[in-house]
Design an enzyme around this catalytic site. Structure first.
Site, PDB file in Angstrom:
ATOM      1  N   TYR A 106       1.470  -1.295   0.128  1.00 51.61           N
ATOM      2  CA  TYR A 106       0.006  -0.092  -0.004  1.00 51.61           C
ATOM      3  C   TYR A 106       0.802   1.300   0.117  1.00 51.61           C
ATOM      4  O   TYR A 106       1.723   1.548   0.869  1.00 51.61           O
ATOM      5  CB  TYR A 106      -1.006  -0.188   0.982  1.00 51.61           C
ATOM      6  CG  TYR A 106      -1.814   1.246   1.536  1.00 51.61           C
ATOM      7  CD1 TYR A 106      -2.177   1.528  -0.156  1.00 51.61           C
ATOM      8  CD2 TYR A 106      -2.054   2.021   2.175  1.00 51.61           C
ATOM      9  CE1 TYR A 106      -3.316   2.945   0.988  1.00 51.61           C
ATOM     10  CE2 TYR A 106      -2.432   3.282   2.448  1.00 51.61           C
ATOM     11  CZ  TYR A 106      -3.042   3.882   1.490  1.00 51.61           C
ATOM     12  OH  TYR A 106      -4.057   4.569   1.612  1.00 51.61           O
ATOM     13  N   ASP A 179      -0.306  -6.994   6.556  1.00 61.70           N
ATOM     14  CA  ASP A 179      -1.619  -6.489   6.536  1.00 61.70           C
ATOM     15  C   ASP A 179      -2.615  -7.394   5.488  1.00 61.70           C
ATOM     16  O   ASP A 179      -1.816  -7.704   4.375  1.00 61.70           O
ATOM     17  CB  ASP A 179      -0.819  -4.905   5.453  1.00 61.70           C
ATOM     18  CG  ASP A 179      -2.440  -4.345   4.606  1.00 61.70           C
ATOM     19  OD1 ASP A 179      -3.263  -5.145   5.038  1.00 61.70           O
ATOM     20  OD2 ASP A 179      -1.561  -2.940   4.624  1.00 61.70           O
TER      21      ASP A 179
END
Ligand SMILES: Cc1ncc(COP(=O)(O)O)c(C=O)c1O
Length: 386
Positions: A106, A179
């Protein structure tokens, strides 16, 4: 004898918000607690366990307890955003500590790690997390304290073998945090594969309705490090408001239905467009020719999730033009950033990440929602240049 909630399937627990009934009112829906402060007992104790809402709020409990059960962890914390959760995990380390993180992850978290986090004193090595030899070579025991994984990883959707990376990290004395935003606990439970910490942007699938910004951390075990992260949440104040926390637990009730539908739909869309000559490549781990398909079958046996990307044909320049034109022409898909909501989104990722982005210009990221799959295919098909 009726089964207790200890024995319920994860989807049952989720639909019923753990089956909790309010002991005072018998309400079947968790309460919202807007109070910022709580009265001390007359003997000077805080026997209720609550004192001030920056430290904790009872409205957080349903989402936190459910996440702990779904992830198979020991405890969870919810945060004001996914970034607040992730940065708490990193600032729980000390200046001078070394962390290993993926090159493709990300983007806003990568920018924070290679900017403010390094200014603060963290030493960060970015590696190709799909290359186990590169991960092993990046370890610097005993300085390496954390290995960060994102799987499936934004926006190329490569997978990381969590168990294999955990073996390398643990042998070097480092923790592993995952994540798992795009996998969700419906499709992957990183703690079962050896992760120590699981992070979510709860803004995405957990809430699922594009109306809450929130994040979470779940720990595999209660230890001093976890207590340190709990203290940090309170000290740095990255807590969600009670209304957001309440909306999050409400959104989570339909998590299994939403994620299963999005995942099945994404698999169909990926297969449909995989032979389309206007598309150079469909990036989806559920496709048999995806480089990480074997890991997907092991790590995500119930589905590869609702996220995929397409690369438009024509080479860098023509492909980029075609991608932007396609995003401009959709009607049902919404042109917006973010992911994991009930409505499908399409995004020209390089435009939002900026010139430093490693994402190719011909790539469109698709977040598949829960609409009719044929409608989604027809809309995208019409938007692709002939
Ligand atoms: C995979 C992933 N992790 C973390 C985040 C950050 O979450 P938030 O926007 O809730 O801070 C995002 C947001 O897009 C994300 O997609």
């Amino acid at each position: 004898m009726a089964k207790s909630n200890k024995d319920w399937a994860p989807s049952t627990l989720t639909a019923q918000a753990m089956g909790h009934i309010d002991p005072t009112t018998r309400a079947i829906i968790p309460q919202i607690h807007p109070a910022t402060t709580y009265q001390r007992d007359s003997d000077n104790e805080y026997r209720s366990g609550w004192s001030y809402s920056r430290s904790d709020n009872p409205t957080y409990q349903p989402a936190e307890e459910l996440l702990t059960r779904l992830e198979g962890g020991a405890d969870s914390l919810i945060f004001a955003s996914g970034m607040a959760a992730a940065t708490c995990a990193f600032t729980g380390l000390k200046p001078g500590d070394h962390v290993v993180a993926p090159q493709i992850m990300y983007w806003a978290l990568r920018n924070w790690l290679t900017g403010p986090a390094m200014d603060w004193g963290l030493d960060v090595t970015l590696v190709d997390m799909t290359d186990l030899d590169a991960v092993a070579s990046a370890m610097q025991p005993p300085r390496t304290k954390l290995v960060w994984i994102e799987t499936p990883a934004n926006p190329l959707w490569r997978l990381t073998d969590i168990a294999a990376v955990a073996k390398i990290a643990h042998a070097a004395g480092a923790r592993v945090a995952v994540d798992s935003t795009c996998a969700t606990p419906v499709l992957s439970r990183p703690i079962e594969h050896g992760a120590d910490l699981v992070m979510h942007s709860a803004t995405k699938y957990l809430n699922g309705h594009s109306d809450v910004v929130a994040g979470s951390l779940t720990t595999a075990r209660q230890d001093d490090h976890w207590q340190h992260l709990k203290n940090l949440r309170s000290q740095m104040g990255g807590v969600p408001g009670p209304f957001e926390a309440w909306l999050l637990q409400r959104g989570m009730r339909t998590l299994f239905l939403r994620v299963r539908q999005a995942s099945q739909s994404a698999a169909r869309i990926a297969t449909h467009f995989s032979t389309d000559p206007r598309i150079e490549q469909v990036l989806y781990p559920g496709l048999p020719d995806h480089p990480d398909h074997a890991i997907a079958m092991r790590q995500m046996p119930d589905g590869c999730g609702g996220m995929l990307s397409i690369r438009l044909a024509g080479g860098q320049n023509a492909g980029t033009k075609a991608a932007i034109a396609c995003a401009a022409s959709v009607n049902l898909w919404k042109r917006a950033t973010s992911l994991g909501g009930v409505e499908s989104l399409i995004e020209h990722r390089a435009s939002i990440e900026g010139p430093q982005s490693p994402v190719p210009g011909d790539l469109l990221r698709l977040s598949v929602g829960i609409e009719d799959t044929d409608d989604l295919i027809a809309d995208l098909d019409a938007a692709l240049e002939p």
